[in-house]
Design a protein around this motif. Structure first.
Motif, PDB file in Angstrom:
ATOM      1  N   ARG A 114      15.731  -2.367   8.539  1.00 62.05           N
ATOM      2  CA  ARG A 114      15.834  -3.773   8.918  1.00 62.05           C
ATOM      3  C   ARG A 114      17.239  -4.288   8.643  1.00 62.05           C
ATOM      4  NH1 ARG A 114      12.264  -6.406   4.100  1.00 62.05           N
ATOM      5  NH2 ARG A 114      13.914  -6.079   2.606  1.00 62.05           N
ATOM      6  N   ARG A 115      17.606  -5.273   9.417  1.00 64.62           N
ATOM      7  CA  ARG A 115      18.898  -5.895   9.234  1.00 64.62           C
ATOM      8  C   ARG A 115      18.890  -6.587   7.873  1.00 64.62           C
ATOM      9  NH1 ARG A 115      19.240  -9.862  13.757  1.00 64.62           N
ATOM     10  NH2 ARG A 115      18.350  -8.144  14.909  1.00 64.62           N
TER      11      ARG A 115
ATOM     12  N   LEU B 151      15.195  -4.225  -2.516  1.00 60.12           N
ATOM     13  CA  LEU B 151      13.842  -4.353  -1.963  1.00 60.12           C
ATOM     14  C   LEU B 151      13.562  -5.766  -1.506  1.00 60.12           C
ATOM     15  CD1 LEU B 151      11.766  -2.309  -4.522  1.00 60.12           C
ATOM     16  CD2 LEU B 151      11.932  -1.854  -2.099  1.00 60.12           C
ATOM     17  N   ASP B 152      14.264  -6.691  -2.135  1.00 59.03           N
ATOM     18  CA  ASP B 152      13.951  -8.097  -1.983  1.00 59.03           C
ATOM     19  C   ASP B 152      14.723  -8.770  -0.877  1.00 59.03           C
ATOM     20  OD1 ASP B 152      12.116  -9.580  -3.100  1.00 59.03           O
ATOM     21  OD2 ASP B 152      13.359 -10.449  -4.665  1.00 59.03           O
TER      22      ASP B 152
ATOM     23  N   VAL C  67       3.382   5.175   1.953  1.00 61.44           N
ATOM     24  CA  VAL C  67       4.142   4.236   1.138  1.00 61.44           C
ATOM     25  C   VAL C  67       4.285   2.916   1.868  1.00 61.44           C
ATOM     26  CG1 VAL C  67       5.412   5.857  -0.282  1.00 61.44           C
ATOM     27  CG2 VAL C  67       6.309   5.216   1.956  1.00 61.44           C
ATOM     28  N   GLU C  68       4.225   1.855   1.131  1.00 56.51           N
ATOM     29  CA  GLU C  68       4.237   0.511   1.684  1.00 56.51           C
ATOM     30  C   GLU C  68       5.256  -0.295   0.875  1.00 56.51           C
ATOM     31  OE1 GLU C  68       3.905  -1.907   4.047  1.00 56.51           O
ATOM     32  OE2 GLU C  68       2.124  -0.667   4.405  1.00 56.51           O
ATOM     33  N   PRO C  69       6.380  -0.695   1.503  1.00 56.72           N
ATOM     34  CA  PRO C  69       7.401  -1.428   0.745  1.00 56.72           C
ATOM     35  C   PRO C  69       6.842  -2.633  -0.025  1.00 56.72           C
ATOM     36  CG  PRO C  69       8.272  -0.810   2.870  1.00 56.72           C
ATOM     37  CD  PRO C  69       6.824  -0.396   2.864  1.00 56.72           C
ATOM     38  N   LEU C  70       5.800  -3.271   0.550  1.00 57.75           N
ATOM     39  CA  LEU C  70       5.196  -4.425  -0.129  1.00 57.75           C
ATOM     40  C   LEU C  70       4.682  -4.041  -1.520  1.00 57.75           C
ATOM     41  CD1 LEU C  70       4.373  -7.440   0.638  1.00 57.75           C
ATOM     42  CD2 LEU C  70       2.108  -6.518   1.030  1.00 57.75           C
TER      43      LEU C  70
ATOM     44  N   ARG D 119      19.063  -9.263   5.197  1.00 55.46           N
ATOM     45  CA  ARG D 119      18.934 -10.724   5.295  1.00 55.46           C
ATOM     46  C   ARG D 119      19.493 -11.403   4.053  1.00 55.46           C
ATOM     47  NH1 ARG D 119      12.787 -10.132   5.755  1.00 55.46           N
ATOM     48  NH2 ARG D 119      12.673  -8.473   7.289  1.00 55.46           N
TER      49      ARG D 119
ATOM     50  N   GLU E 100      11.162   7.408   1.804  1.00 61.42           N
ATOM     51  CA  GLU E 100      10.606   6.747   2.976  1.00 61.42           C
ATOM     52  C   GLU E 100      10.544   5.230   2.801  1.00 61.42           C
ATOM     53  OE1 GLU E 100       7.737   8.961   5.176  1.00 61.42           O
ATOM     54  OE2 GLU E 100       6.665   7.103   5.652  1.00 61.42           O
TER      55      GLU E 100
ATOM     56  N   ARG F 288      -1.971   5.567  10.327  1.00 62.80           N
ATOM     57  CA  ARG F 288      -1.424   4.221  10.425  1.00 62.80           C
ATOM     58  C   ARG F 288      -1.778   3.597  11.772  1.00 62.80           C
ATOM     59  NH1 ARG F 288       2.332   1.698   7.194  1.00 62.80           N
ATOM     60  NH2 ARG F 288       2.781   3.548   5.995  1.00 62.80           N
TER      61      ARG F 288
ATOM     62  N   TYR G 149       7.414  -7.897   6.172  1.00 56.60           N
ATOM     63  CA  TYR G 149       8.348  -7.412   5.156  1.00 56.60           C
ATOM     64  C   TYR G 149       9.222  -6.304   5.717  1.00 56.60           C
ATOM     65  CZ  TYR G 149       9.789  -6.117   0.411  1.00 56.60           C
ATOM     66  OH  TYR G 149      10.501  -5.857  -0.716  1.00 56.60           O
ATOM     67  N   ALA G 150       8.651  -5.491   6.604  1.00 51.98           N
ATOM     68  CA  ALA G 150       9.405  -4.359   7.149  1.00 51.98           C
ATOM     69  C   ALA G 150      10.123  -4.724   8.443  1.00 51.98           C
ATOM     70  CB  ALA G 150       8.467  -3.180   7.386  1.00 51.98           C
ATOM     71  N   SER G 151      10.015  -5.994   8.865  1.00 47.02           N
ATOM     72  CA  SER G 151      10.607  -6.371  10.145  1.00 47.02           C
ATOM     73  C   SER G 151      12.112  -6.609  10.018  1.00 47.02           C
ATOM     74  CB  SER G 151       9.906  -7.629  10.664  1.00 47.02           C
ATOM     75  OG  SER G 151      10.849  -8.556  11.113  1.00 47.02           O
ATOM     76  N   PRO G 152      12.877  -6.267  11.053  1.00 54.60           N
ATOM     77  CA  PRO G 152      14.328  -6.440  10.984  1.00 54.60           C
ATOM     78  C   PRO G 152      14.770  -7.910  10.954  1.00 54.60           C
ATOM     79  CG  PRO G 152      13.704  -5.067  12.859  1.00 54.60           C
ATOM     80  CD  PRO G 152      12.463  -5.635  12.313  1.00 54.60           C
TER      81      PRO G 152
ATOM     82  N   GLN H 231      12.520   2.763   5.339  1.00 54.11           N
ATOM     83  CA  GLN H 231      11.906   1.612   6.021  1.00 54.11           C
ATOM     84  C   GLN H 231      12.695   0.340   5.769  1.00 54.11           C
ATOM     85  OE1 GLN H 231       7.680   0.914   5.658  1.00 54.11           O
ATOM     86  NE2 GLN H 231       7.252   3.093   5.548  1.00 54.11           N
ATOM     87  N   LEU H 232      13.226   0.233   4.548  1.00 48.98           N
ATOM     88  CA  LEU H 232      13.963  -0.987   4.218  1.00 48.98           C
ATOM     89  C   LEU H 232      15.349  -0.992   4.863  1.00 48.98           C
ATOM     90  CD1 LEU H 232      12.919  -1.387   0.523  1.00 48.98           C
ATOM     91  CD2 LEU H 232      12.222  -2.778   2.465  1.00 48.98           C
TER      92      LEU H 232
ATOM     93  N   ARG I 138       7.498  -3.506  -3.988  1.00 49.15           N
ATOM     94  CA  ARG I 138       7.966  -4.797  -4.461  1.00 49.15           C
ATOM     95  C   ARG I 138       7.092  -5.294  -5.624  1.00 49.15           C
ATOM     96  NH1 ARG I 138       9.460  -8.135  -6.427  1.00 49.15           N
ATOM     97  NH2 ARG I 138      10.403 -10.151  -5.952  1.00 49.15           N
TER      98      ARG I 138
ATOM     99  N   ALA J  38       2.996  -7.297   4.962  1.00 47.86           N
ATOM    100  CA  ALA J  38       3.666  -5.988   4.939  1.00 47.86           C
ATOM    101  C   ALA J  38       4.419  -5.752   6.248  1.00 47.86           C
ATOM    102  CB  ALA J  38       2.647  -4.882   4.699  1.00 47.86           C
TER     103      ALA J  38
END
Lengths: 414, 215
Positions: free
Chosen positions: B141-142, B212-213, B86-89, B144, B133, A285, A306-309, B137-138, B92, A303
């Motif tokens: 984040r705070r 996820l969204d 793995v990529e959360p995008l 939203r 994982e 990565r 998307y993973a940002s807080p 990752q999700l 989704r 991406a």
């Protein structure tokens, strides 16, 4: 009452000189804008320029007697700061791009670096002459408006006092007023062109020095990166895989004599292999994120966002894939800027814009945080700047105290 | 249970065929490329597809593209995607048709045979399974999404476990609570996310999607 007069004037001008009322309003606005900008230019030339000239002369005079080990970097930095401010306004006000032809700092001391750079001496020449040029060209737009207003509107007074000069005053006033909308922006532009003439680099030798230094740096950075990867592999995945082999070998030995122990060793081997894969994943990565390789800059940034807080909006109008080295330099630069936003700015919101302007790709990372970011503040952005410099790319930070902050990355991409 | 397998690395492909065959799956096709995968999925209509995300010819995300295309033509075709990363995008995108029956796991998870086989069965049965994982990752984040931030920490844990594909019993075991408590939490989650009872079986998928969204 004043309002009525304004409306009357806007109705009256088009009748006499043609054009629509809207057009005259635009002209009035651009006249005012040019006058304001000119005033800023004049004040900066005077209030920042003159003290700097004096300080420079004093510093240069004191250097032979040892007075100048501490002062020159400060003064030199201030002169460079003013020159860069000029570059900024030339670009945003007049669309004139003036290069920053400074030599990148290599191992030398700060004083030798500053004094050895022809860019420093060009800045000084500009600084000295600009106190006059900036002041004059800067004040003219406002002066024109002044003449116009006084000439045209003082006429009734002159008539009443029975002065024979009133047609003369009236004439000058009208001419000045008509001239101002066109002359104002032209004068501001002329000052930018004059700055470009003095501040821009034209010297091929200098260009070669710059290229030599940036090339050395890029190869240093690449070398350091290779060493980091080698170390990570050696301490991480390689060691783990050796442990996997060891556990498996021991399990093989014990499988008949002590099946329970063998099973425990097999589980251990599996854990080690999982850890080795996890380390390889994070290493990969860091070298080239898979989503960038697979989808290109736009989706890689999505991406990232998307993973940002915090919510980060990504807007990209790139339709084509960029050349790979530029794409990853931009990606890592933007990722670094975004990481800074998350770490330091306290921002609630961010935005990443990527767009093409002629032969350059521009990325802007914006946040609504507390501002005050500085390239000198961290190794991260300075490293990004070095990496971009390999492609003649640039990185600039606009971050007034109180925010917002915009980090702009530009890379030429044919 | 009939499986179509797509994996370009021979070592891993043979290993997976062996592993799946040993657990009563019938591997009806084991292919190497994206186009072959799409053809095999449409021709065989398997009970579940297990596909590497990155396949020849371009080694981008052909595996994902081929399975998404197959699901467009055969809605709800169960698909389990394997990847080195793995990529959360991507998670989704897999979930975006809200039809469920999707999974997205790191290749490493194969080494835990029992839970991997469970994951294949979950997906074949219409469930959703996301790699821990992705969830981690999700969770980093705070939140939203207002609806999501109204969940209690315990409810978030339940939702995360649900996203990984655990059934109520599995969630109860993990959080050390009774199954009854879990189903109560899940009903509260559905209510807070505005998922009405008449959406029925899909509510689990929709809850995971909301998770996820939350962007």
């Amino acid at each position: 009452m004043a309002d009525d007069e304004g409306t009357d004037l806007m109705a009256w001008l088009p009748r006499v000189f043609g054009g629509g009322a809207a057009q005259w309003r635009v002209r009035a606005a651009s006249t005012a804008l040019a006058a304001g900008r000119g005033l800023v230019l004049a004040l900066v030339s005077l209030l920042a320029g003159v003290p700097l000239v004096v300080a420079t002369v004093l510093t240069l005079g004191l250097m032979p007697i040892g007075g100048g080990m501490l002062v020159p970097p400060v003064i030199g930095g201030a002169v460079r700061g003013l020159a860069n401010w000029q570059r900024g306004i030339a670009r945003s006000w007049s669309g004139i791009v003036i290069d920053e032809p400074y030599l990148p700092r290599s191992g030398r001391g700060r004083v030798r670096w500053l004094l050895g750079d022809p860019g420093t001496w060009r800045d000084l020449l500009w600084l000295v002459t600009n106190t006059a040029v900036g002041l004059t060209l800067g004040l003219l737009p406002l002066t024109l408006v002044g003449w116009g207003v006084v000439g045209a509107f003082a006429v009734p007074g002159l008539v009443l006092s029975d002065s024979a000069f009133w047609p003369f005053g009236f004439g000058i006033g009208i001419v000045a007023l008509l001239l101002a909308p066109f002359a104002g922006p032209t004068l501001i532009r002329a000052q930018a062109q004059y700055s470009q003439l003095l501040l821009d680099s034209t010297d091929v030798g200098e260009r070669i020095s710059t290229l030599t230094v940036t090339r050395e740096r890029v190869s240093d950075d690449a070398e350091a990166e290779m060493r980091r990867i080698e170390r990570d592999l050696h301490d991480g995945a390689q060691a783990r895989l050796a442990a996997v082999g060891l556990s498996l070998g021991m399990a093989e030995d014990l499988v008949r004599a002590n099946p329970d122990e063998a099973i425990a060793l097999l589980a251990e081997a599996r854990e080690h292999s999982g850890a080795a894969l996890a380390e390889l994943r994070s290493l990969v990565r860091g070298i080239l994120p898979p989503v960038l390789a697979e989808r290109g800059l736009g989706d890689a940034l999505r991406a990232l966002a998307y993973a940002s807080p915090i919510p980060v909006e990504v807007r990209s109008d790139l339709t084509e894939r960029l050349p790979a080295p530029r794409e990853s330099a931009l990606y890592f630069g933007i990722a670094e800027a975004l990481a800074n936003v998350l770490k330091h700015s306290g921002a609630a919101r961010g935005r990443i814009d990527v767009f093409r302007r002629e032969d350059r790709v521009i990325a802007e990372v914006w946040d609504d945080g507390s501002g005050g970011a500085d390239i000198a503040g961290g190794e991260g952005l300075a490293g990004v700047r070095r990496r971009l410099a390999a492609f003649d790319g640039t990185l600039t930070v606009d971050s007034p105290a109180g925010g917002p902050t915009t980090v702009t990355l530009e890379v030429p991409c044919e | 249970m009939r499986v179509v397998l797509a994996e370009d690395q021979a070592l891993l492909r043979d290993g997976l065929v062996r592993l799946l065959s040993a657990h009563d799956f019938e591997v009806v096709a084991a292919v190497e490329t994206g186009p072959d995968l799409l053809d095999a999925l449409l021709a065989e209509r398997p009970d579940v597809a297990v596909a590497d995300i990155r396949l020849p010819p371009t080694f981008k995300n052909e595996g994902l593209a081929a399975t998404l295309e197959a699901r467009r033509r055969v809605p709800g075709l169960p698909v389990l995607i394997l990847s080195q990363h793995v990529e959360p995008l991507y998670a989704r995108e897999l979930l975006s048709d809200s039809a469920g029956a999707v999974g997205y796991l790191l290749k490493d998870r194969v080494s835990n045979v029992r839970s991997f086989v469970d994951a294949v069965r979950t997906v074949a049965g219409g469930g959703t399974t996301m790699d821990p994982e992705v969830i981690a990752q999700l969770l980093a984040r705070r939140s939203r999404d207002e609806r999501l931030s109204s969940l209690t920490p315990r409810e978030r844990e339940v939702l995360a476990a649900m996203a990984e594909g655990h059934a109520n019993a599995g969630i109860a075991a993990r959080l050390v609570v009774t199954e009854k408590a879990v189903s109560k939490h899940i009903n509260t989650i559905f209510a807070k996310l505005g998922l009405l009872p008449d959406l029925d079986g899909n509510r689990r998928v929709l809850a995971v999607l909301a998770f996820l969204d939350a962007a």
